[in-house]
Design a protein around this motif. Structure first.
Motif, PDB file in Angstrom:
ATOM      1  N   THR A 165     -51.109 -17.403 -90.512  1.00  0.00           N
ATOM      2  CA  THR A 165     -49.999 -17.359 -89.653  1.00  0.00           C
ATOM      3  C   THR A 165     -48.846 -17.074 -90.201  1.00  0.00           C
ATOM      4  OG1 THR A 165     -49.716 -19.708 -88.890  1.00  0.00           O
ATOM      5  CG2 THR A 165     -51.099 -18.363 -87.647  1.00  0.00           C
ATOM      6  N   ASP A 194     -43.021 -11.948 -85.589  1.00  0.00           N
ATOM      7  CA  ASP A 194     -44.401 -11.373 -85.063  1.00  0.00           C
ATOM      8  C   ASP A 194     -44.273 -10.257 -84.259  1.00  0.00           C
ATOM      9  OD1 ASP A 194     -47.081 -11.424 -85.240  1.00  0.00           O
ATOM     10  OD2 ASP A 194     -47.183 -13.082 -83.615  1.00  0.00           O
ATOM     11  N   ARG A 213     -54.334 -14.269 -84.099  1.00  0.00           N
ATOM     12  CA  ARG A 213     -53.555 -15.532 -84.330  1.00  0.00           C
ATOM     13  C   ARG A 213     -53.545 -16.479 -83.265  1.00  0.00           C
ATOM     14  NH1 ARG A 213     -46.976 -15.227 -85.514  1.00  0.00           N
ATOM     15  NH2 ARG A 213     -46.940 -17.427 -86.710  1.00  0.00           N
ATOM     16  N   HIS A 217     -49.383  -9.849 -85.793  1.00  0.00           N
ATOM     17  CA  HIS A 217     -50.696 -10.581 -86.295  1.00  0.00           C
ATOM     18  C   HIS A 217     -51.841  -9.557 -85.531  1.00  0.00           C
ATOM     19  CE1 HIS A 217     -50.397 -12.911 -82.374  1.00  0.00           C
ATOM     20  NE2 HIS A 217     -51.891 -12.772 -82.350  1.00  0.00           N
TER      21      HIS A 217
END
Length: 302
Positions: A109, A157, A6, A99
């Protein structure tokens, strides 16, 4: 070798930014020549003031264990940096960015639509004798919950890697060079507030003196889900997932993106308090907690 996906191509111009900062292309698997280890960090003059020059601490400072925040993690070849140690349900985990197990392009994303390797995927942990395994991933959790909050989809994330019981005695929750974390930051970051981080990208060629970073926050975004920050050198591929600390050593968040806006070369840091709350409500142990790392060394942050 792929690095944390990412952070590599989040926004237009990111590749040019990294080439300027490191002298290497984003996807270059060969680390650039490492500059001499500095005795102090020289601060540039961005729009948001950064800390005064900071003398680096003893590089040989003992951490008390070979598995700790800042070690390198590899998931199906993608290298990322561990953020913090967590406990819950009688197990021990180390955190990385969700990610880091993504299977799509670096431009994918949105955690509510981007695909990931499944839970149970083995993760290599530097310093461990056995692989860990992916047991929670916020992207998978949000897709399972059919999450619609755009801020959560954009900034949640966090992944948890369970450490094999045989390696738990080698775990230390202390962040290299800085110490801590002393707790979890829950009030976000005000513009100009100091931050500290430890990134361990293999692009640095294993030069430990280049890993500790200090910087300043640019405020909050995403209704508190993310904190843009500017450090002396930006997080680069392989730093994805590294943890950020507030001036009192509290864990603020997890490095997720390299940004062209609001300041070129700034990084997006996902809010740890929000991500942990989401995790506990969506598959992680209900008693999931941050492992504290002892005294924090402010190094001029306050």
């Amino acid at each position: 070798m792929r690095h944390g996906r990412r952070i590599t191509t989040v926004l237009a111009g990111a590749a040019l930014l990294l080439g300027t900062a490191t002298g290497a292309a984003w996807a270059d698997p060969t680390p650039p020549p490492a500059p001499p280890a500095p005795s102090a960090v020289t601060v540039p003059g961005p729009a948001v003031p950064l800390p005064a020059p900071v003398a680096l601490p003893d590089m040989a400072a003992a951490l008390g264990g070979s598995i700790h925040p800042g070690v390198q993690l590899r998931t199906d070849g993608a290298q990322c940096t561990a953020n913090f140690v967590f406990t819950g349900g009688g197990r021990t985990f180390i955190g990385q960015a969700a990610h880091c197990s993504g299977t799509g392009a670096a431009t994918e994303t949105d955690g509510c639509t981007s695909q990931s390797l499944p839970l149970g995927t083995p993760v290599e942990i530097s310093g461990a004798t056995k692989p860990g395994k992916l047991v929670y991933n916020s992207w998978l959790a949000m897709q399972g919950a059919k999450e619609t909050d755009p801020d959560a989809c954009a900034y949640n994330d966090l992944a948890l890697v369970e450490i094999d019981p045989a390696d738990v005695p080698a775990v230390s929750p202390a962040v290299p060079f800085f110490g801590g974390p002393t707790g979890i930051d829950t009030d976000g970051l005000a513009p100009g507030e100091r931050v500290a981080s430890y990134g361990n990208s293999e692009l640095r060629g294993g030069v430990a003196a280049l890993s500790p970073k200090v910087g300043a926050a640019l405020g909050d975004t995403g209704n508190g889900w993310s904190h843009p920050v500017l450090t002396l050198t930006p997080g680069v591929p392989g730093d994805s997932g590294s943890g950020f600390l507030s001036p009192d050593g509290r864990a603020v968040g997890v490095l997720s993106t390299l940004n062209a806006l609001p300041v070129p070369g700034s990084n997006g840091v996902g809010d740890l308090a929000r991500m942990l709350a989401y995790a506990k409500a969506h598959g992680a142990p209900g008693d999931l907690a941050l492992a504290l790392g002892g005294p924090f060394r402010s190094l001029g942050l306050v």
